[in-house]
Design a protein around this motif. Structure first.
Motif, PDB file in Angstrom:
ATOM      1  N   PRO A  65       0.817  -1.216   0.000  1.00  0.00           N
ATOM      2  CA  PRO A  65       0.000   0.000   0.000  1.00  0.00           C
ATOM      3  C   PRO A  65       0.855   1.273   0.000  1.00  0.00           C
ATOM      4  CG  PRO A  65      -0.869  -1.563   1.574  1.00  0.00           C
ATOM      5  CD  PRO A  65       0.454  -2.114   1.099  1.00  0.00           C
ATOM      6  N   LEU A  66       2.050   1.207   0.566  1.00  0.00           N
ATOM      7  CA  LEU A  66       2.939   2.376   0.559  1.00  0.00           C
ATOM      8  C   LEU A  66       3.367   2.743  -0.859  1.00  0.00           C
ATOM      9  CD1 LEU A  66       5.178   1.560   3.648  1.00  0.00           C
ATOM     10  CD2 LEU A  66       3.352   3.258   3.490  1.00  0.00           C
ATOM     11  N   GLU A  67       3.553   1.751  -1.688  1.00  0.00           N
ATOM     12  CA  GLU A  67       3.899   2.003  -3.088  1.00  0.00           C
ATOM     13  C   GLU A  67       2.734   2.673  -3.811  1.00  0.00           C
ATOM     14  OE1 GLU A  67       5.404  -1.473  -5.076  1.00  0.00           O
ATOM     15  OE2 GLU A  67       6.813  -1.890  -3.462  1.00  0.00           O
ATOM     16  N   MET A  68       1.518   2.216  -3.528  1.00  0.00           N
ATOM     17  CA  MET A  68       0.343   2.829  -4.149  1.00  0.00           C
ATOM     18  C   MET A  68       0.223   4.288  -3.720  1.00  0.00           C
ATOM     19  SD  MET A  68      -2.570  -0.143  -4.140  1.00  0.00           S
ATOM     20  CE  MET A  68      -2.477  -0.583  -2.423  1.00  0.00           C
ATOM     21  N   ALA A  69       0.475   4.568  -2.433  1.00  0.00           N
ATOM     22  CA  ALA A  69       0.400   5.940  -1.929  1.00  0.00           C
ATOM     23  C   ALA A  69       1.470   6.820  -2.583  1.00  0.00           C
ATOM     24  CB  ALA A  69       0.555   5.955  -0.410  1.00  0.00           C
ATOM     25  N   HIS A  70       2.664   6.273  -2.772  1.00  0.00           N
ATOM     26  CA  HIS A  70       3.748   7.033  -3.408  1.00  0.00           C
ATOM     27  C   HIS A  70       3.390   7.396  -4.855  1.00  0.00           C
ATOM     28  CE1 HIS A  70       7.748   8.233  -4.690  1.00  0.00           C
ATOM     29  NE2 HIS A  70       7.712   7.319  -5.641  1.00  0.00           N
ATOM     30  N   VAL A  71       2.900   6.423  -5.614  1.00  0.00           N
ATOM     31  CA  VAL A  71       2.529   6.668  -7.005  1.00  0.00           C
ATOM     32  C   VAL A  71       1.357   7.648  -7.072  1.00  0.00           C
ATOM     33  CG1 VAL A  71       1.649   5.610  -9.125  1.00  0.00           C
ATOM     34  CG2 VAL A  71       3.477   4.501  -7.843  1.00  0.00           C
ATOM     35  N   ALA A  72       0.402   7.521  -6.144  1.00  0.00           N
ATOM     36  CA  ALA A  72      -0.734   8.448  -6.107  1.00  0.00           C
ATOM     37  C   ALA A  72      -0.258   9.877  -5.867  1.00  0.00           C
ATOM     38  CB  ALA A  72      -1.715   8.033  -5.014  1.00  0.00           C
ATOM     39  N   GLU A  73       0.722  10.035  -4.987  1.00  0.00           N
ATOM     40  CA  GLU A  73       1.258  11.369  -4.698  1.00  0.00           C
ATOM     41  C   GLU A  73       1.961  11.966  -5.925  1.00  0.00           C
ATOM     42  OE1 GLU A  73       4.690  13.421  -1.910  1.00  0.00           O
ATOM     43  OE2 GLU A  73       3.809  11.522  -1.269  1.00  0.00           O
ATOM     44  N   VAL A  74       2.785  11.165  -6.591  1.00  0.00           N
ATOM     45  CA  VAL A  74       3.509  11.645  -7.767  1.00  0.00           C
ATOM     46  C   VAL A  74       2.550  11.956  -8.914  1.00  0.00           C
ATOM     47  CG1 VAL A  74       5.176  11.005  -9.564  1.00  0.00           C
ATOM     48  CG2 VAL A  74       5.670  10.491  -7.175  1.00  0.00           C
TER      49      VAL A  74
END
Length: 128
Positions: A65-74
Protein backbone atom coordinates in the motif's frame (compact mmCIF):
# COMPACT_ATOMS: atom_id res chain seq x y z
CA UNK A 1 -9.70 1.62 -14.16
CA UNK A 2 -9.82 -1.19 -11.63
CA UNK A 3 -7.57 -2.38 -8.80
CA UNK A 4 -7.47 -5.96 -7.57
CA UNK A 5 -5.59 -7.77 -4.83
CA UNK A 6 -4.18 -11.23 -5.45
CA UNK A 7 -1.53 -13.47 -3.92
CA UNK A 8 1.67 -14.98 -5.28
CA UNK A 9 3.83 -17.77 -3.88
CA UNK A 10 6.96 -15.59 -4.20
CA UNK A 11 7.41 -11.95 -3.20
CA UNK A 12 6.72 -9.47 -5.99
CA UNK A 13 9.23 -6.65 -6.44
CA UNK A 14 7.62 -3.93 -8.53
CA UNK A 15 9.42 -1.12 -10.38
CA UNK A 16 8.31 1.19 -7.53
CA UNK A 17 9.71 -1.00 -4.72
CA UNK A 18 13.34 0.31 -4.72
CA UNK A 19 12.07 3.89 -4.44
CA UNK A 20 9.75 3.23 -1.49
CA UNK A 21 11.26 0.29 0.42
CA UNK A 22 14.96 0.76 1.07
CA UNK A 23 16.99 -2.43 1.44
CA UNK A 24 18.83 -2.30 4.77
CA UNK A 25 20.87 -5.49 4.56
CA UNK A 26 21.01 -8.64 2.53
CA UNK A 27 21.91 -9.62 -1.00
CA UNK A 28 20.56 -8.51 -4.34
CA UNK A 29 16.93 -7.53 -4.97
CA UNK A 30 14.68 -10.55 -4.82
CA UNK A 31 16.59 -12.43 -2.13
CA UNK A 32 15.55 -12.24 1.53
CA UNK A 33 16.56 -8.93 3.05
CA UNK A 34 15.34 -6.37 5.55
CA UNK A 35 13.46 -3.41 4.09
CA UNK A 36 12.61 -0.07 5.64
CA UNK A 37 9.68 0.40 5.66
CA UNK A 38 8.95 -3.33 5.63
CA UNK A 39 7.12 -5.03 2.80
CA UNK A 40 3.84 -6.79 3.64
CA UNK A 41 4.43 -10.25 5.13
CA UNK A 42 3.33 -13.50 3.57
CA UNK A 43 -0.22 -14.43 4.57
CA UNK A 44 -0.61 -18.00 5.76
CA UNK A 45 -2.22 -20.22 3.17
CA UNK A 46 -2.37 -17.42 0.58
CA UNK A 47 1.11 -16.11 -0.20
CA UNK A 48 2.45 -12.59 -0.74
CA UNK A 49 -0.07 -9.89 -1.64
CA UNK A 50 0.18 -8.00 -4.91
CA UNK A 51 -2.11 -5.21 -6.11
CA UNK A 52 -2.81 -4.83 -9.84
CA UNK A 53 -4.26 -1.70 -11.42
CA UNK A 54 -5.75 -2.34 -14.87
CA UNK A 55 -6.60 0.32 -17.44
CA UNK A 56 -7.11 -0.01 -21.22
CA UNK A 57 -5.28 -3.32 -21.47
CA UNK A 58 -2.28 -2.20 -19.39
CA UNK A 59 -1.42 -3.15 -15.82
CA UNK A 60 0.60 -1.67 -12.98
CA UNK A 61 1.77 -3.88 -10.11
CA UNK A 62 2.34 -2.85 -6.51
CA UNK A 63 3.97 -4.83 -3.70
CA UNK A 64 2.54 -2.69 -0.87
CA UNK A 65 0.00 0.00 0.00
CA UNK A 66 2.94 2.38 0.56
CA UNK A 67 3.90 2.00 -3.09
CA UNK A 68 0.34 2.83 -4.15
CA UNK A 69 0.40 5.94 -1.93
CA UNK A 70 3.75 7.03 -3.41
CA UNK A 71 2.53 6.67 -7.00
CA UNK A 72 -0.73 8.45 -6.11
CA UNK A 73 1.26 11.37 -4.70
CA UNK A 74 3.51 11.64 -7.77
CA UNK A 75 0.74 11.20 -10.33
CA UNK A 76 -1.64 13.51 -8.44
CA UNK A 77 0.64 16.53 -8.68
CA UNK A 78 -0.55 19.26 -11.10
CA UNK A 79 2.71 19.05 -13.06
CA UNK A 80 4.24 15.63 -13.54
CA UNK A 81 7.82 15.74 -12.20
CA UNK A 82 10.74 14.60 -14.31
CA UNK A 83 12.26 11.20 -13.46
CA UNK A 84 15.64 12.78 -12.69
CA UNK A 85 13.95 14.88 -10.00
CA UNK A 86 12.70 11.73 -8.28
CA UNK A 87 15.53 9.24 -8.85
CA UNK A 88 17.69 10.26 -5.85
CA UNK A 89 19.93 7.52 -4.49
CA UNK A 90 17.98 4.57 -5.90
CA UNK A 91 19.39 4.86 -9.43
CA UNK A 92 19.67 6.85 -12.57
CA UNK A 93 16.73 8.75 -14.03
CA UNK A 94 16.25 6.25 -16.88
CA UNK A 95 15.83 3.50 -14.30
CA UNK A 96 13.11 5.33 -12.39
CA UNK A 97 9.60 3.84 -12.57
CA UNK A 98 8.21 7.11 -13.96
CA UNK A 99 10.65 7.00 -16.90
CA UNK A 100 9.47 3.46 -17.72
CA UNK A 101 5.75 4.24 -17.37
CA UNK A 102 3.81 4.00 -20.62
CA UNK A 103 2.52 7.31 -21.95
CA UNK A 104 -1.09 6.11 -21.75
CA UNK A 105 -0.86 6.52 -17.94
CA UNK A 106 0.47 10.10 -18.16
CA UNK A 107 -2.52 11.95 -19.63
CA UNK A 108 -3.93 14.50 -17.16
CA UNK A 109 -7.38 12.90 -16.82
CA UNK A 110 -5.90 9.42 -16.43
CA UNK A 111 -3.38 10.63 -13.83
CA UNK A 112 -6.15 12.27 -11.76
CA UNK A 113 -8.25 9.11 -11.78
CA UNK A 114 -5.21 6.92 -11.10
CA UNK A 115 -4.16 9.10 -8.15
CA UNK A 116 -7.64 9.02 -6.64
CA UNK A 117 -8.05 5.25 -6.98
CA UNK A 118 -4.57 4.46 -5.64
CA UNK A 119 -4.95 6.88 -2.74
CA UNK A 120 -8.25 5.30 -1.69
CA UNK A 121 -6.88 1.77 -2.11
CA UNK A 122 -3.71 2.48 -0.11
CA UNK A 123 -5.75 3.88 2.81
CA UNK A 124 -8.11 0.89 2.80
CA UNK A 125 -5.32 -1.72 3.04
CA UNK A 126 -4.12 -2.81 6.46
CA UNK A 127 -1.55 -5.53 7.01
CA UNK A 128 0.22 -4.73 10.27
Amino acid sequence: MRITRSYRPKRVISPVTPFVHKRQKGGHWGVPAVYDPPLPPQEMGKGYPVWTLSHQGRELYFASPLEMAHVAEVMGSPLLPRPWQLSGEAGYATGHWLARLHKSWKATGTREKLARILSEASKAQTWR
